[in-house]
Design an enzyme around this catalytic site. Sequence first.
Site, mmCIF file in Angstrom:
data_model
loop_
_atom_site.group_PDB
_atom_site.id
_atom_site.type_symbol
_atom_site.label_atom_id
_atom_site.label_comp_id
_atom_site.label_asym_id
_atom_site.label_seq_id
_atom_site.Cartn_x
_atom_site.Cartn_y
_atom_site.Cartn_z
ATOM 1 N NE ARG A 22 -3.240 2.586 2.745
ATOM 2 C CZ ARG A 22 -3.152 3.415 3.788
ATOM 3 N NH1 ARG A 22 -2.457 3.095 4.869
ATOM 4 N NH2 ARG A 22 -3.765 4.578 3.765
ATOM 5 C CG HIS B 108 -1.082 9.060 3.804
ATOM 6 N ND1 HIS B 108 -1.212 7.699 4.023
ATOM 7 C CD2 HIS B 108 -0.634 9.568 4.970
ATOM 8 C CE1 HIS B 108 -0.842 7.400 5.270
ATOM 9 N NE2 HIS B 108 -0.488 8.528 5.857
ATOM 10 C CD GLU C 85 -4.578 7.476 10.269
ATOM 11 O OE1 GLU C 85 -4.149 8.527 10.762
ATOM 12 O OE2 GLU C 85 -4.138 6.358 10.591
ATOM 13 C CG ASN D 255 -4.736 3.398 8.780
ATOM 14 O OD1 ASN D 255 -4.846 2.423 8.042
ATOM 15 N ND2 ASN D 255 -4.244 4.556 8.388
ATOM 16 C CE1 TYR E 250 0.707 2.449 13.453
ATOM 17 C CE2 TYR E 250 -1.376 3.469 12.876
ATOM 18 C CZ TYR E 250 -0.107 3.048 12.518
ATOM 19 O OH TYR E 250 0.338 3.214 11.229
ATOM 20 C CD GLU F 148 -1.232 3.945 8.136
ATOM 21 O OE1 GLU F 148 -1.025 4.355 9.302
ATOM 22 O OE2 GLU F 148 -1.365 4.705 7.166
ATOM 23 C CD1 TRP G 48 2.811 11.250 10.098
ATOM 24 C CD2 TRP G 48 2.926 12.764 8.442
ATOM 25 N NE1 TRP G 48 2.360 10.654 8.937
ATOM 26 C CE2 TRP G 48 2.418 11.554 7.905
ATOM 27 C CE3 TRP G 48 3.090 13.843 7.584
ATOM 28 C CZ2 TRP G 48 2.067 11.407 6.555
ATOM 29 C CZ3 TRP G 48 2.740 13.703 6.229
ATOM 30 C CH2 TRP G 48 2.239 12.498 5.738
HETATM 31 C C1 FCB Z 1 -0.857 6.981 11.026
HETATM 32 C C2 FCB Z 1 -0.515 7.563 9.677
HETATM 33 C C3 FCB Z 1 0.806 7.090 9.122
HETATM 34 C C4 FCB Z 1 1.875 6.969 10.182
HETATM 35 C C5 FCB Z 1 1.348 6.208 11.380
HETATM 36 C C6 FCB Z 1 2.367 6.000 12.475
HETATM 37 O O1 FCB Z 1 -1.765 7.799 11.672
HETATM 38 O O2 FCB Z 1 -1.523 7.286 8.748
HETATM 39 O O3 FCB Z 1 1.168 7.964 8.086
HETATM 40 O O4 FCB Z 1 2.374 8.195 10.504
HETATM 41 O O5 FCB Z 1 0.210 6.845 11.900
#
Ligand code: FCB
Length: 460
Positions: free
Chosen positions: A75, A121, A168, A297, A299, A363, A421
């Site tokens: 991706r 993105h 996102e 996405n 985490y 993600e 970022w």
């Molecule tokens: C997500 C983003 C990706 C990356 C991860 C750690 O929010 O989509 O670009 O920065 O976090």
Amino acid sequence: MAQFPSDFDWGFATASYQIEGSASLGGRGPSIWDTFCKLPGKIRDGSSGEVATDSVRLYKEDVALLKSYNVKAYRFSISWSRMIPLGGRDDPVNPEGIAFYRSLLEELLRNGITPYVTLYHWDLPQGLHDRYGGWLDKEEIVKDYVNYAKLCFDSFGHLVKNWITHNEPWVISCLGYQKGVFAPGHESNTEPWIVAHNAILAHAYAVKLYREQYKPVQGGQIGITLDCHWQIPYDDSPENIEAAKKGIDFKLGRFADPIYKGYYPERVKKIIDDRLPEFTEEELAVVKGSSDFFGLNTYTSQLVQEGGTDETNGYITVGHTRPDGTQLGTVGAKNICVVNPPGFRSLLNYLWKTYQKPIYVTENGFAVKDEHKMTISEALRDKDRIEYFEGYANAMLQAVTEDGVPVKGYFGWSLLDNFEWADGYEARFGVTYVDYATQKRYPKESAQFLSKWFPEHTSA
Ligand code: FCB
């Protein structure tokens, strides 16, 4: 042994501004991230994506790495301002940009890797921001976004069968226009709702175009990627149980409910009231049902308490320390890095039950604490990242094989360490270590782990 079905796709994800580099080369125009990075104090280490992992130049090496990891899919995202330097529908296109993405796609396909392509993105052409305020102007941005999407479908649609409109939109609107910590750095309590609304419309009209004019010929699918951390009530008090539901609505429901069900969530309407724009009937007909799948996405998981000052999450307070002082899981480099596989399984079940769409995990990943301060050989032994991936992959396998949740694909974040970022290069999410001084790539142990785990857990 439990296994995913043979058509399950897995691989890694990246994003244009985080890896491409060549920001002022190849005819690319500036994006709002190029501008934002120049503002003092916005990026932790004062860096930018000007060079990043130099992937415009090194894309063949990246594809070779993917191949060596046994992935089935990759991706990546397209940089709008590399395709149309000024961004607008009457602005010239950049043939060099089109040629670059075509070469990348052909290289992937030659290596048997299926592309999943994100159109947006976060790197809005600066030209559109300057011309009319970018995402704030509904009429203009929807037309320009659809024109950009059309250029991508025309140029690459014969090679791409999996399209993602936005990555996102919560981050686009809340971090970009409410907290001001991401580009373009605005702090407002009205703009984020306008931006989010316009992003939903741009997504929906691009999907309409694809379904009407491209899907019948090209036969692909198109959808959106939303982000959410599973929200766990801090304790069993009724207000914290309600706060966790509100947390999900403010992070996810505010996009998922309009797109999959056709309305904004009540909990959001109640708080945002007349700052929440309304869809016309005609718009709603385009928005409702405008995603072929659920792109997720995710985490971590968060413990949620009612109360707080943050409107981006509906005035709740989130953390990862339980009432008894223990942590939800191993803690990494950022607050989104806490290992909690059971929360992932719960989130997958919740999404399937609520939205009834096949899910792609677009993600999922982990930045090891202080990895940027380690020597290369220390960083390559990334056992916390392996713990993370092993836990999350198994939780997903259980969701599929035991709970019957149709997860169709999984992308680890990220193929490479890259420009993270506002954290610059100080958080490393890659399964490949990048030595930024030489641009040399070194596979971490987690890359070896995943390259074996997925083939072993996918039926032939
Ligand atoms: C997500 C983003 C990706 C990356 C991860 C750690 O929010 O989509 O670009 O920065 O976090």
